[in-house]
Design a protein around this motif. Structure first.
Motif, PDB file in Angstrom:
ATOM      1  N   VAL A   1      -3.978 -13.620 -48.501  1.00 38.62           N
ATOM      2  CA  VAL A   1      -4.439 -12.631 -47.753  1.00 38.62           C
ATOM      3  C   VAL A   1      -5.064 -13.346 -46.527  1.00 38.62           C
ATOM      4  O   VAL A   1      -6.008 -14.043 -46.665  1.00 38.62           O
ATOM      5  CB  VAL A   1      -5.294 -11.491 -48.220  1.00 38.62           C
ATOM      6  N   PRO A   2      -4.696 -12.894 -45.339  1.00 36.46           N
ATOM      7  CA  PRO A   2      -5.180 -13.885 -44.141  1.00 36.46           C
ATOM      8  C   PRO A   2      -6.608 -13.116 -43.778  1.00 36.46           C
ATOM      9  O   PRO A   2      -6.807 -11.796 -44.347  1.00 36.46           O
ATOM     10  CB  PRO A   2      -4.258 -13.576 -42.982  1.00 36.46           C
ATOM     11  N   GLY A   3      -7.352 -13.671 -42.998  1.00 34.83           N
ATOM     12  CA  GLY A   3      -8.513 -13.027 -42.527  1.00 34.83           C
ATOM     13  C   GLY A   3      -9.296 -13.586 -41.406  1.00 34.83           C
ATOM     14  O   GLY A   3      -8.572 -14.550 -40.775  1.00 34.83           O
ATOM     15  N   ASN A   4     -10.662 -13.253 -41.104  1.00 35.98           N
ATOM     16  CA  ASN A   4     -11.248 -14.016 -40.178  1.00 35.98           C
ATOM     17  C   ASN A   4     -11.076 -15.549 -39.814  1.00 35.98           C
ATOM     18  O   ASN A   4     -11.375 -16.122 -40.992  1.00 35.98           O
ATOM     19  CB  ASN A   4     -12.703 -13.575 -40.272  1.00 35.98           C
ATOM     20  N   VAL A   5     -10.789 -15.958 -38.690  1.00 36.88           N
ATOM     21  CA  VAL A   5     -10.891 -17.233 -38.542  1.00 36.88           C
ATOM     22  C   VAL A   5     -11.905 -17.997 -38.090  1.00 36.88           C
ATOM     23  O   VAL A   5     -12.303 -19.272 -38.137  1.00 36.88           O
ATOM     24  CB  VAL A   5      -9.600 -17.735 -37.546  1.00 36.88           C
ATOM     25  N   LEU A   6     -12.974 -17.213 -37.667  1.00 33.20           N
ATOM     26  CA  LEU A   6     -14.190 -17.665 -37.239  1.00 33.20           C
ATOM     27  C   LEU A   6     -15.385 -17.733 -38.240  1.00 33.20           C
ATOM     28  O   LEU A   6     -16.123 -18.571 -38.268  1.00 33.20           O
ATOM     29  CB  LEU A   6     -14.737 -16.735 -36.038  1.00 33.20           C
TER      30      LEU A   6
ATOM     31  N   HIS B   1      -6.106 -19.930 -45.505  1.00 33.03           N
ATOM     32  CA  HIS B   1      -5.222 -20.375 -44.498  1.00 33.03           C
ATOM     33  C   HIS B   1      -4.456 -21.586 -44.526  1.00 33.03           C
ATOM     34  O   HIS B   1      -3.227 -21.629 -44.133  1.00 33.03           O
ATOM     35  CB  HIS B   1      -6.017 -20.122 -43.234  1.00 33.03           C
TER      36      HIS B   1
ATOM     37  N   TYR C   1     -14.987  -7.043 -46.490  1.00 33.00           N
ATOM     38  CA  TYR C   1     -13.398  -7.115 -46.149  1.00 33.00           C
ATOM     39  C   TYR C   1     -12.550  -7.583 -47.395  1.00 33.00           C
ATOM     40  O   TYR C   1     -11.659  -6.737 -47.897  1.00 33.00           O
ATOM     41  CB  TYR C   1     -13.180  -7.793 -44.773  1.00 33.00           C
TER      42      TYR C   1
ATOM     43  N   ILE D   1       2.534 -14.707 -46.930  1.00 27.47           N
ATOM     44  CA  ILE D   1       1.457 -14.059 -46.484  1.00 27.47           C
ATOM     45  C   ILE D   1       1.178 -12.407 -47.020  1.00 27.47           C
ATOM     46  O   ILE D   1       2.442 -11.850 -47.072  1.00 27.47           O
ATOM     47  CB  ILE D   1       1.608 -13.868 -44.846  1.00 27.47           C
ATOM     48  N   VAL D   2       0.109 -11.971 -47.309  1.00 25.42           N
ATOM     49  CA  VAL D   2      -0.010 -10.891 -47.936  1.00 25.42           C
ATOM     50  C   VAL D   2      -0.877  -9.697 -47.096  1.00 25.42           C
ATOM     51  O   VAL D   2      -1.899 -10.299 -46.747  1.00 25.42           O
ATOM     52  CB  VAL D   2      -0.735 -10.788 -49.433  1.00 25.42           C
TER      53      VAL D   2
ATOM     54  N   LEU E   1      -1.629 -20.660 -46.537  1.00 27.44           N
ATOM     55  CA  LEU E   1      -0.606 -20.076 -45.755  1.00 27.44           C
ATOM     56  C   LEU E   1       0.350 -21.179 -44.911  1.00 27.44           C
ATOM     57  O   LEU E   1       1.359 -21.306 -44.824  1.00 27.44           O
ATOM     58  CB  LEU E   1      -1.213 -19.104 -44.790  1.00 27.44           C
ATOM     59  N   ARG E   2      -0.686 -22.341 -44.474  1.00 25.77           N
ATOM     60  CA  ARG E   2       0.036 -23.294 -43.624  1.00 25.77           C
ATOM     61  C   ARG E   2       1.107 -24.180 -44.239  1.00 25.77           C
ATOM     62  O   ARG E   2       1.967 -24.474 -44.091  1.00 25.77           O
ATOM     63  CB  ARG E   2      -1.117 -24.293 -43.056  1.00 25.77           C
TER      64      ARG E   2
ATOM     65  N   GLU F   1     -13.361 -23.476 -47.839  1.00 23.36           N
ATOM     66  CA  GLU F   1     -12.477 -24.783 -48.018  1.00 23.36           C
ATOM     67  C   GLU F   1     -12.746 -25.211 -49.314  1.00 23.36           C
ATOM     68  O   GLU F   1     -11.838 -26.292 -49.919  1.00 23.36           O
ATOM     69  CB  GLU F   1     -13.005 -25.817 -47.109  1.00 23.36           C
TER      70      GLU F   1
ATOM     71  N   VAL G   1      -9.989  -5.436 -49.744  1.00 27.61           N
ATOM     72  CA  VAL G   1      -8.718  -5.907 -49.683  1.00 27.61           C
ATOM     73  C   VAL G   1      -8.222  -6.191 -51.343  1.00 27.61           C
ATOM     74  O   VAL G   1      -7.166  -5.745 -51.883  1.00 27.61           O
ATOM     75  CB  VAL G   1      -8.442  -7.152 -49.215  1.00 27.61           C
TER      76      VAL G   1
ATOM     77  N   ARG H   1     -10.947 -20.303 -44.577  1.00 30.61           N
ATOM     78  CA  ARG H   1     -10.245 -21.681 -44.358  1.00 30.61           C
ATOM     79  C   ARG H   1      -9.218 -22.142 -45.475  1.00 30.61           C
ATOM     80  O   ARG H   1      -8.186 -22.702 -45.267  1.00 30.61           O
ATOM     81  CB  ARG H   1     -11.271 -23.171 -44.351  1.00 30.61           C
TER      82      ARG H   1
END
Lengths: 375, 375
Positions: free
Chosen positions: B267-272, B280, B139, B289-290, B283-284, B246, B143, B277
């Motif tokens: 770019v955001p993605g899967n959080v699991l 995100h 992914y 966000i892209v 972003l926090r 992280e 991207v 990490r």
């Protein structure tokens, strides 16, 4: 004296059978039969403390002056609905009922009655809504179920819409953790839509609640679902969006949440699938990003002084409403209104906020108690 | 008169062979051999307009007063490096060179020399960095490649680190769109690391550039990579993080970007998976966000008045530096310094900002021109 403050404190069963209360219940149901453009007026009247028959009469006189039979027609329809509800095992919870969720009293267009099935103790828990795509990806289902399980394990009730996809994954997650979950329907609470979720609905009832503002027997028409969404957010302290495309219905829930002053959070995901356009747009507009349950709990703690409503050790005591309450002594709405000089319409949202902040709690019978531990 | 303003305008080839210039080049290389704790001092001296030999002498006198041979040792090492660079087909671009990227002059610890291979015209384009995980998911690779291709098709140069995973996907994306891409290495520009990217590096050279601040023959030691990251961000108007865990090294690039006042996007993605990490968390903390290239272009337009540096139609003319420049008339740093009363050290970052805003451009020979169209 307002309608709310007339209710005796105590368990509900003991209040059944009082003629006034039964008439009131029919009145609330009658109000709930009025069309959507009257809902804000109804909310205003209810918050002002009008008895339901009074509110109904005022509304009908103002809006349908040439239809004198409308009052008795609505009362008759309400009585029929109550009969049907009883037949189908539904419990109505009216605005005046101490079990009516305080979070809903703070929204601008509260339902006068909730028709329920299950354990209404579920309404007393702090709640978080988890909603999202019906045609959800396996990823979204996985995330929704995990978040719901983790939050439910921490004592939060999980609110959703019993829809396919993310909604049902959220309910299942809460159940898997032995938690409580509320399903708000876009049809009568005696009808399960989609049908395939009948077993899920049954599994929800022992510790959770099936909820609808629509009278028993109401079919799931498309227009009911967006309206229903304001109740999903209205019952909740925060709304978490898990996978929402650009036109997802869960964005309506997010908008309702913002209008109602509730937190909106979103789980990010794949940017190529298009499945997260809506959720990412919310993040762009300031929604909090969620990776795990702790992100939601932290947000609730920041806003409401603890997900479990434990009162904080020390708080500012400059609040004029709080100052009217003596710690440990329950006071009804009229009393607080008199002391604070604020109308019940203004007081209720404020009291709800104080409750969210863990500074007061509801003591039954529409009374409020300030916690001892606050300054 | 400062070193920068001494250079004649015009193409570089015509400047070769001037004895002063050649000595200066060796001086800049000698400066680049000093350890990391001197880099801020070097930047300060360069921005103040010191000739490299002067800067070197001052630094050595202040920090190594008991090592009189250090000056000639460094000069000798620099001469050897220049010889080796020429042998290996590398082109050094020194601080005083008009091709030296203005974006880099604004960072606190600019490299005195960039060793390059390829087309140095690539340095003149507005650039965006795309970096991320080496062990990237399919992914993330997808991207990164798409974003790079879309941005390159819009005329932006794509900066990255030639690493496995996201970095190389970004370079490939730019190439696939026929665009220009810059690979900043953590080893000498004559050494390709990882080896498997030798073909990619060759493909970059015709329209792009292999860049390193390290002298030819420098092996890829771990400590060079975090240092290299400040150049990736320093060359760029914005840094886009695609998948960062992280402890991802690309978070160092993001931090450099923030310190350098560049935009950070993620770019955001899967959080699991745990793979996002770091992204995100950015972003926090306020990173944009892209989802697609347009999100980056919009951000650049907001900040810099157009990704293609087209000057805006109308701008406020209250800027004191801008007010010193007559539209269309090139002026050197000394001139602007005299008129504005600001030291070159303060002026350069400000001039870089004005350039980003599309209000001025570099006219060669260290001179700056204000656009006619501004107020």
């Amino acid at each position: 004296m307002t309608e709310r403050s007339k209710q005796p404190a105590g368990p509900y069963s003991s209040e059944r059978g009082e003629p006034q209360r039964s008439a009131d219940l029919a009145g609330f149901v009658a109000l709930s039969l009025l069309p959507i453009h009257t809902w804000r007026d109804i909310g205003e009247r209810l918050r002002a403390g009008d008895a339901p028959a009074v509110a109904l009469d005022r509304l009908l006189t103002a809006r349908w002056p040439l239809e004198p039979r409308k009052f008795s027609d609505l009362q008759a329809a309400a009585a029929a609905a109550l009969g049907q509800g009883a037949e189908r095992g539904l419990t109505p919870i009216a605005w005046s009922d101490a079990a009516y969720p305080p979070a809903l009293t703070a929204i601008i267009d509260p339902p006068p009655v909730l028709w329920t099935r299950g354990s209404r103790a579920a309404l007393a828990r702090p709640a978080v809504a988890i909603v999202g795509s019906r045609a959800a990806s396996p990823y979204a289902l996985d995330v929704a179920e995990r978040l719901a399980a983790d939050l439910a394990a921490r004592g939060l009730a999980i609110v959703s819409g019993l829809a396919r996809g993310v909604d049902s994954a959220a309910h299942r997650g809460a159940l898997s953790a032995g938690g409580s979950t509320l399903a708000v329907l876009g049809c009568g609470a005696d009808i399960i839509y989609p049908r395939e979720h009948a077993a899920l609905a049954r599994a929800i009832e022992p510790d959770g609640l099936i909820v609808s503002e629509l009278i028993p027997g109401t079919r799931p028409l498309p227009r009911f679902f967006p309206q229903r969404n304001r109740i999903i957010s209205g019952l909740s302290r925060a709304v978490v969006i898990v996978e929402a495309g650009e036109r997802s219905g869960s964005l309506i829930t997010a908008r309702c949440a913002l209008e109602q002053g509730r937190d909106v959070l979103a789980v990010p995901g794949n940017v190529l699938s298009g499945r997260n356009r809506g959720g990412h747009a919310l993040l762009r507009d300031g929604a909090k990003i969620v990776e795990r349950a702790d992100d939601i709990l932290e947000e609730l703690n920041e806003v409401g002084g603890g997900a479990g409503s434990a009162p904080p050790a020390a708080v500012p005591c400059a609040d004029p409403v709080l100052a009217c309450l003596t710690p440990g002594e329950p006071c009804d709405l009229d009393g607080i209104s008199e002391r604070s000089g604020l109308s019940p319409a203004r007081l209720l949202p404020r009291l709800f906020e104080l409750e969210l902040q863990g500074l007061i709690r509801r003591a039954g019978g529409g009374r409020f108690v300030r916690f001892d531990r606050t300054c």
